[in-house]
Enzyme design. Structure first.
Site, PDB file in Angstrom:
ATOM      1  N   HIS A  99      19.132 -30.252   7.810  1.00  0.00           N
ATOM      2  CA  HIS A  99      20.296 -29.604   7.174  1.00  0.00           C
ATOM      3  C   HIS A  99      20.313 -28.094   7.438  1.00  0.00           C
ATOM      4  CE1 HIS A  99      20.596 -33.362   4.754  1.00  0.00           C
ATOM      5  NE2 HIS A  99      19.272 -33.257   4.767  1.00  0.00           N
ATOM      6  N   SER A 145      29.372  -5.862  24.670  1.00  0.00           N
ATOM      7  CA  SER A 145      30.718  -5.800  24.116  1.00  0.00           C
ATOM      8  C   SER A 145      31.428  -4.581  24.683  1.00  0.00           C
ATOM      9  CB  SER A 145      30.630  -5.704  22.593  1.00  0.00           C
ATOM     10  OG  SER A 145      31.796  -5.104  22.067  1.00  0.00           O
ATOM     11  N   GLU A 185      26.828 -19.755  24.828  1.00  0.00           N
ATOM     12  CA  GLU A 185      28.121 -20.073  24.196  1.00  0.00           C
ATOM     13  C   GLU A 185      29.054 -20.762  25.180  1.00  0.00           C
ATOM     14  OE1 GLU A 185      28.790 -16.596  20.919  1.00  0.00           O
ATOM     15  OE2 GLU A 185      28.713 -15.987  23.006  1.00  0.00           O
ATOM     16  N   LYS A 236      25.914  -4.255  20.942  1.00  0.00           N
ATOM     17  CA  LYS A 236      25.914  -5.704  21.061  1.00  0.00           C
ATOM     18  C   LYS A 236      25.205  -6.242  22.308  1.00  0.00           C
ATOM     19  CE  LYS A 236      27.851  -8.487  18.999  1.00  0.00           C
ATOM     20  NZ  LYS A 236      29.086  -8.981  18.472  1.00  0.00           N
TER      21      LYS A 236
END
Ligand code: ARG
Length: 457
Positions: free
Chosen positions: A156, A277, A290, A283
């Site tokens: 979980h 970024s 992804e 970043k």
């Protein structure tokens, strides 16, 4: 240009239609296999005495030259020749004259396209198996370095019980081994020659189907001419295998993204596999992971599209089936690129052992072990569960972990708990005691890695 099938037509194809139904823009990538298939067919036509041997030889030489010309980038395909099959035939007739018109004897584009796609797919399956093999070795190498790297195992997405990074990685190893086996199995149904099925009802010529199959390295021929041209199971089955592989990669990527978050920091992706970024200077994003996760969606999409294309088709060939190619090519390309970039990405990431260890100590991952300790001292498990639950609640309100408690504090909950408890609930002990087959103890994981090395050899 006059169509190869133009005999019964009195009008030219509408320009829009020509553009709409032509598949050369994408099926040109089958040229190599189309020509190999035609060479085998031509040789067989000569051997079977269906066309003179001399013509067969001329056709084969012509086809070999065309193959070399396409390879060297000299050939401009013709949109009005519709697809790769007719483009090659047109080129052949242009090159060797009327003899070229004999190539298509006893053959239809319907069995030809099935042949080409099967040959193409068989080769791509082999490449993909190689990439899975490389990935599996990368995982084994990484796991070998992290037999002692304790990390929290989750259920979980809540910390559950301590495992090692090696054990976690080896779970993925098992998935990729299954994936490779699945492709092996899929290939058994891909590697069958449909040539000789004709348009749908075979042929009146005494074709030697087995000879063609053997020359092209197929394991056997298809057994029903209607099925031979209307079957696209092999495409769908491959796309299912590809979807499962992408699903595995995507789960792995999801974990890498979670692990590289500022909140977790278990891993640090190499700069070469991250991007920045345009506005936020601080970043470093795990874009590659992804993107693989994202591309999984289009691979599933291709599978569903193909299942949908096929679901209402009457036997045998229907032009709808031309829709198999773009999705298949896209699936192959996406899968190969994803596998190619994924292996070096995980091989180069930094693994933060301290963060993993700290996280495995927090979150009471040793609570089960404390309960087991009480059981070994004579307490029934259900009571032990209750006692440890109370201890956890106590720790939570005092901002402590179980290891931080004094013997006196422990004994406030159960007099059975003694000084030996600390060794029993250390995360290292918790991992090493889980020495059941397939478990996280280093002995078990070492065995799994050794067995894995044999599998990938
Ligand atoms: N380009 C076609 C395809 O990809 C080849 C088979 C065409 N056959 C036909 N009868 N129109 O499916």
């Amino acid at each position: 240009m006059k169509k190869l099938w133009g005999g019964r037509f009195s009008k030219n194809t509408d320009k829009l239609v020509e553009d709409f139904h032509s598949s050369i823009s994408f099926d040109k990538r089958l040229y190599y296999w189309d020509i190999k298939g035609s060479i085998a067919h031509a040789r067989m036509l000569g051997d079977a005495g269906i066309i003179p041997q001399e013509d067969s030889r001329k056709i084969i030489i012509g086809l070999e030259e065309i193959l070399a010309e396409i390879d060297s980038g000299k050939v401009e395909f013709d949109l009005s020749a519709e697809d790769i099959h007719m483009n090659v035939e047109v080129l052949l007739i242009k090159k060797i004259g009327d003899t070229g018109k004999k190539l298509h004897t006893g053959r239809s584009r319907n069995d030809q396209v099935a042949l080409d796609t099967r040959l193409y797919l068989r080769a791509e399956i082999e490449t993909i198996q190689g990439l899975l093999q490389e990935l599996s070795v990368t995982i084994l190498d990484l796991a070998e370095k992290h037999l002692e790297t304790v990390m929290p195992g989750y259920t979980h997405l809540q910390r559950a019980q301590p495992v090692t990074f090696a054990h976690h990685l080896m779970a993925y190893f098992q998935m990729f081994v299954r994936d490779k086996e699945r492709l092996e199995d899929c290939n058994k149904r891909v590697n069958i020659s449909p040539l000789g099925s004709g348009a749908l009802a075979g042929t009146t010529f005494p074709l030697k189907r087995e000879q063609v199959a053997e020359e092209l390295g197929f394991s056997r021929i298809t057994l029903n001419s209607i099925d031979g041209v209307s079957d696209r199971d092999y495409v769908i089955e491959f796309m299912s295998c590809a979807s499962i592989i992408m699903m595995h990669l995507s789960r792995f990527c999801e974990e890498l993204i979670f692990w590289s978050s500022q909140e977790v920091q278990f891993v640090d992706m190499d700069d070469a596999y991250s991007t920045g970024s345009s506005i936020m200077p601080q970043k470093k994003n795990p874009d590659v992971a992804e993107l693989i996760r994202g591309k999984t969606g289009r691979v599933y999409g291709n599978l569903i599209a193909m299942l949908t294309v096929m679901k209402g088709l009457p036997l045998a060939y229907n032009k709808d089936m031309q829709e198999d190619k773009e999705g298949l090519f896209d699936t192959v390309d996406t899968l190969k690129k994803s596998l190619l970039v994924f292996s070096p990405m995980i091989a180069t990431m930094k693994v933060n052992r301290e963060k993993m260890l700290t996280a495995s100590k927090g979150g009471f991952t040793n609570a089960t072990d404390l309960a087991d300790y009480l059981v070994k001292k004579g307490m029934p498990f259900r009571d032990a569960h209750e006692v440890v639950g109370k201890l956890v609640a106590y720790c939570l309100s005092n901002d402590k972990s179980l290891d931080d408690l004094s013997v006196e504090e422990f004994q406030g909950f159960s007099p059975l708990i003694k000084e030996d408890v600390y060794r029993e609930i250390s995360v290292y002990t918790c991992v090493e005691k889980r020495n059941s087959p397939g478990g996280p103890a280093s002995e078990q994981v070492k065995t799994a890695i050794e067995a894995g090395r044999k599998v990938v050899k």
